[in-house]
Design a protein around this motif. Structure first.
Motif, mmCIF file in Angstrom:
data_model
loop_
_atom_site.group_PDB
_atom_site.id
_atom_site.type_symbol
_atom_site.label_atom_id
_atom_site.label_comp_id
_atom_site.label_asym_id
_atom_site.label_seq_id
_atom_site.Cartn_x
_atom_site.Cartn_y
_atom_site.Cartn_z
ATOM 1 N N GLN A 19 81.281 81.632 64.154
ATOM 2 C CA GLN A 19 80.061 82.153 64.854
ATOM 3 C C GLN A 19 80.209 82.098 66.596
ATOM 4 O OE1 GLN A 19 77.444 79.808 62.203
ATOM 5 N NE2 GLN A 19 76.007 81.347 62.903
ATOM 6 N N PHE A 117 81.327 78.570 56.094
ATOM 7 C CA PHE A 117 81.264 79.744 55.383
ATOM 8 C C PHE A 117 82.359 81.061 55.456
ATOM 9 C CE2 PHE A 117 76.206 79.571 56.489
ATOM 10 C CZ PHE A 117 76.200 78.619 55.650
ATOM 11 N N TYR A 438 69.673 80.758 69.185
ATOM 12 C CA TYR A 438 69.027 79.379 68.790
ATOM 13 C C TYR A 438 69.646 78.474 70.071
ATOM 14 C CZ TYR A 438 68.219 80.128 63.880
ATOM 15 O OH TYR A 438 67.924 80.445 62.566
HETATM 16 C C1 BGP Z 1 72.669 77.554 58.683
HETATM 17 C C2 BGP Z 1 74.163 77.726 59.052
HETATM 18 C C3 BGP Z 1 74.509 78.047 60.255
HETATM 19 C C4 BGP Z 1 73.381 79.243 60.878
HETATM 20 C C5 BGP Z 1 71.992 78.611 60.850
HETATM 21 C C6 BGP Z 1 71.017 79.561 61.200
HETATM 22 O O1 BGP Z 1 72.561 77.834 57.320
HETATM 23 O O2 BGP Z 1 74.931 76.631 58.844
HETATM 24 O O3 BGP Z 1 75.773 78.738 60.493
HETATM 25 O O4 BGP Z 1 73.698 80.181 60.851
HETATM 26 O O5 BGP Z 1 71.799 78.318 59.335
HETATM 27 O O6 BGP Z 1 70.568 80.401 60.282
HETATM 28 P P1 BGP Z 1 70.496 81.954 60.622
HETATM 29 O O7 BGP Z 1 71.777 82.361 61.467
HETATM 30 O O8 BGP Z 1 70.477 82.984 59.313
HETATM 31 O O9 BGP Z 1 69.264 82.035 61.370
#
Ligand code: BGP
Length: 469
Positions: A19, A117, A438
């Motif tokens: 990411q 992932f 985020y």
């Molecule tokens: C968790 C993962 C992260 C991140 C986060 C936010 O599940 O470990 O990698 O992506 O969630 O989720 P999202 O990107 O779907 O908002």
């Protein structure tokens, strides 16, 4: 709300290799299960991400400047072993040495996951976690990393076992995009647990120095409205999303109560779980050997009983109110109108964090030392312009409420030792792309310029209250 942090508290920011790094095609890196998939899907690309591969010195400098003392990173398996196994790629090995060195030189303790992932494409093609041979490859990769990266003292095996299993085989928004393939989902959970346990057992039997654990995202499931039928639905969904994995991790056994719930789900969906001879001994051996537990928390789910056919609509765009989820013989997700939600329909409910912390401490004594390894708020944001501070008051409020909830649990005896905000800097989201941000630091993905958000200042102010243990 939160005025000070406890002495010795770990105060960090989280990232995941795929990411943030970008640079997916260079220095000998192999493909993950996402490269071809994202290309075909055509919504967004994994490059440039936050170009952390090149810009890590800048991000680490910012983290230090804004009061952080730790950072969550993951190693991209395919930078080390481009096809998951075989000969190590020295350029990848050298990169992670440089990265860890930079963290340590800046006073940031690296907490490193081996799998976030990003399964290698070559292994994904042979069945990913559903193919037990791939567990052997994961163990070999882990062993290599422990030996090679002795500067790392805090390890996690796998990030969010359930998110992989659920997104790959139930929700269908991660490759291979199966929907309500209940056999796949439960088997992936079990096999991932085995992979984790074998790595923990190896780490301990070989006497590597440092700590090891895994990361679960916990999603408390509440009946809504509260009645007997909905309470049973909540117990079923909880077994599938949380309890099966917690039992396997910290008890080294799936209890009779857990299996009764799981079997009810399997029967309703004509699914099966295969446990091979010796599997449970492996889990049992690991259950008491985890040094710590990484707990990710975002949101709870409110559910009602549901017996109809399974359907789901995933909100991957941030259009409020577009998600729906109904799981045959398990539960349907419902909206609790008293709980606010994000644009992605995620419930904002800090008490859920308090509840899961109390739960694991009461029900799973082997989860004795806890770090919140992810928590945060995703939203659409725009640059505030040169020299301006990006206001993200909603995020500050979100983090503040959640840190307050964990500190409350701590005063009541829950051993929480740290908090990592998701995420350190803006990065793309697996199923949502680049517009769900985020970070404490804004990233202009076109220029790769970093910008300070107000939440970074808030983080710094609290970091300044930290005293060494
Ligand atoms: C968790 C993962 C992260 C991140 C986060 C936010 O599940 O470990 O990698 O992506 O969630 O989720 P999202 O990107 O779907 O908002």
């Amino acid at each position: 709300r939160v005025k000070t942090l406890p002495a010795g508290f770990v105060w960090g920011g989280a990232t995941a290799a795929y990411q943030v790094e970008g640079a997916t095609q260079i220095a000998g890196k192999g493909k993950t299960m996402w490269d071809d998939y994202l290309k075909k899907q055509g919504r967004f690309a994994p490059d440039p991400a936050s170009d952390f591969y090149h810009l890590y010195p800048e991000d680490i400098e910012l983290a230090k400047l804004y009061g952080l003392n730790a950072i969550r990173l993951s190693i991209a398996w395919t930078r080390i072993f481009p096809r998951g196994a075989g000969k190590p790629n020295q350029a990848g090995v050298a990169y992670y040495h440089r990265l860890f060195k930079c963290c340590l030189a800046n006073g940031l303790t690296p907490y490193v996951s081996l799998h976030h992932f990003d399964s290698p494409q070559a292994l994904f093609e042979t069945g990913d976690w559903l193919n037990r041979n791939n567990i052997d490859k994961f163990v070999a990769y882990a062993d290599f990393c422990f030996k090679e990266f002795s500067e790392v003292k805090n390890w996690f095996t796998i990030n969010e076992l359930i998110s992989l299993a659920f997104s790959q085989y139930i929700q269908g928004n991660f490759p291979p995009n199966h929907r309500f393939d209940v056999t796949g989902a439960i088997q992936a959970q079990h096999n991932e647990l085995l992979a984790h346990a074998r790595v923990v057992n190896l780490f301990k039997s070989k006497g590597y120095s440092g700590r090891i654990g895994l990361i679960h995202v916990l999603q408390p499931i509440y009946p809504y409205p509260d009645n007997a039928a909905n309470r049973h639905a909540a117990a079923l969904e909880d077994a599938f999303m949380n309890r099966f994995l917690l039992d396997g991790t910290f008890k080294g056994a799936y209890t009779a109560e857990t299996m009764a719930l799981i079997n009810e789900i399997l029967t309703a969906n004509h699914a099966k779980l295969t446990i091979e001879p010796g599997d449970m001994e492996i889990l049992k051996q690991a259950a008491t050997q985890n040094d710590y537990f990484g707990l990710n928390y975002y949101q709870p789910t409110f559910v009602a009983a549901y017996q109809g056919e399974s359907t789901n609509v995933f909100n991957g765009t941030g259009e409020k109110g577009t998600s729906a989820f109904k799981f045959k013989g398990v539960a349907m997700h419902v909206k609790n109108p008293t709980v606010p939600t994000t644009d992605w329909d995620w419930n904002i409910y800090p008490k859920g964090l308090y509840d899961v912390l109390k739960r694991v401490t009461t029900e799973y004594p082997n989860s004795h030392t806890i770090y919140i390894t992810e928590n945060g708020l995703g939203q659409k944001e725009q640059t505030a312009g040169v020299g301006q501070l990006l206001s993200d008051d909603k995020r500050i409020d979100f983090i503040d409420q959640h840190v307050a909830a964990l500190l409350k649990a701590r005063t009541e005896g829950v051993n929480v030792q740290g908090y990592f905000v998701w995420s350190l800097q803006d990065q793309f989201s697996w199923a949502n792309g680049y517009n769900k941000r985020y970070g404490l630091f804004y990233v202009d993905f076109a220029t790769q310029a970093r910008e300070i958000k107000k939440s970074a200042l808030w983080f710094k102010a609290l970091g300044a209250t930290l005293k060494p243990n």
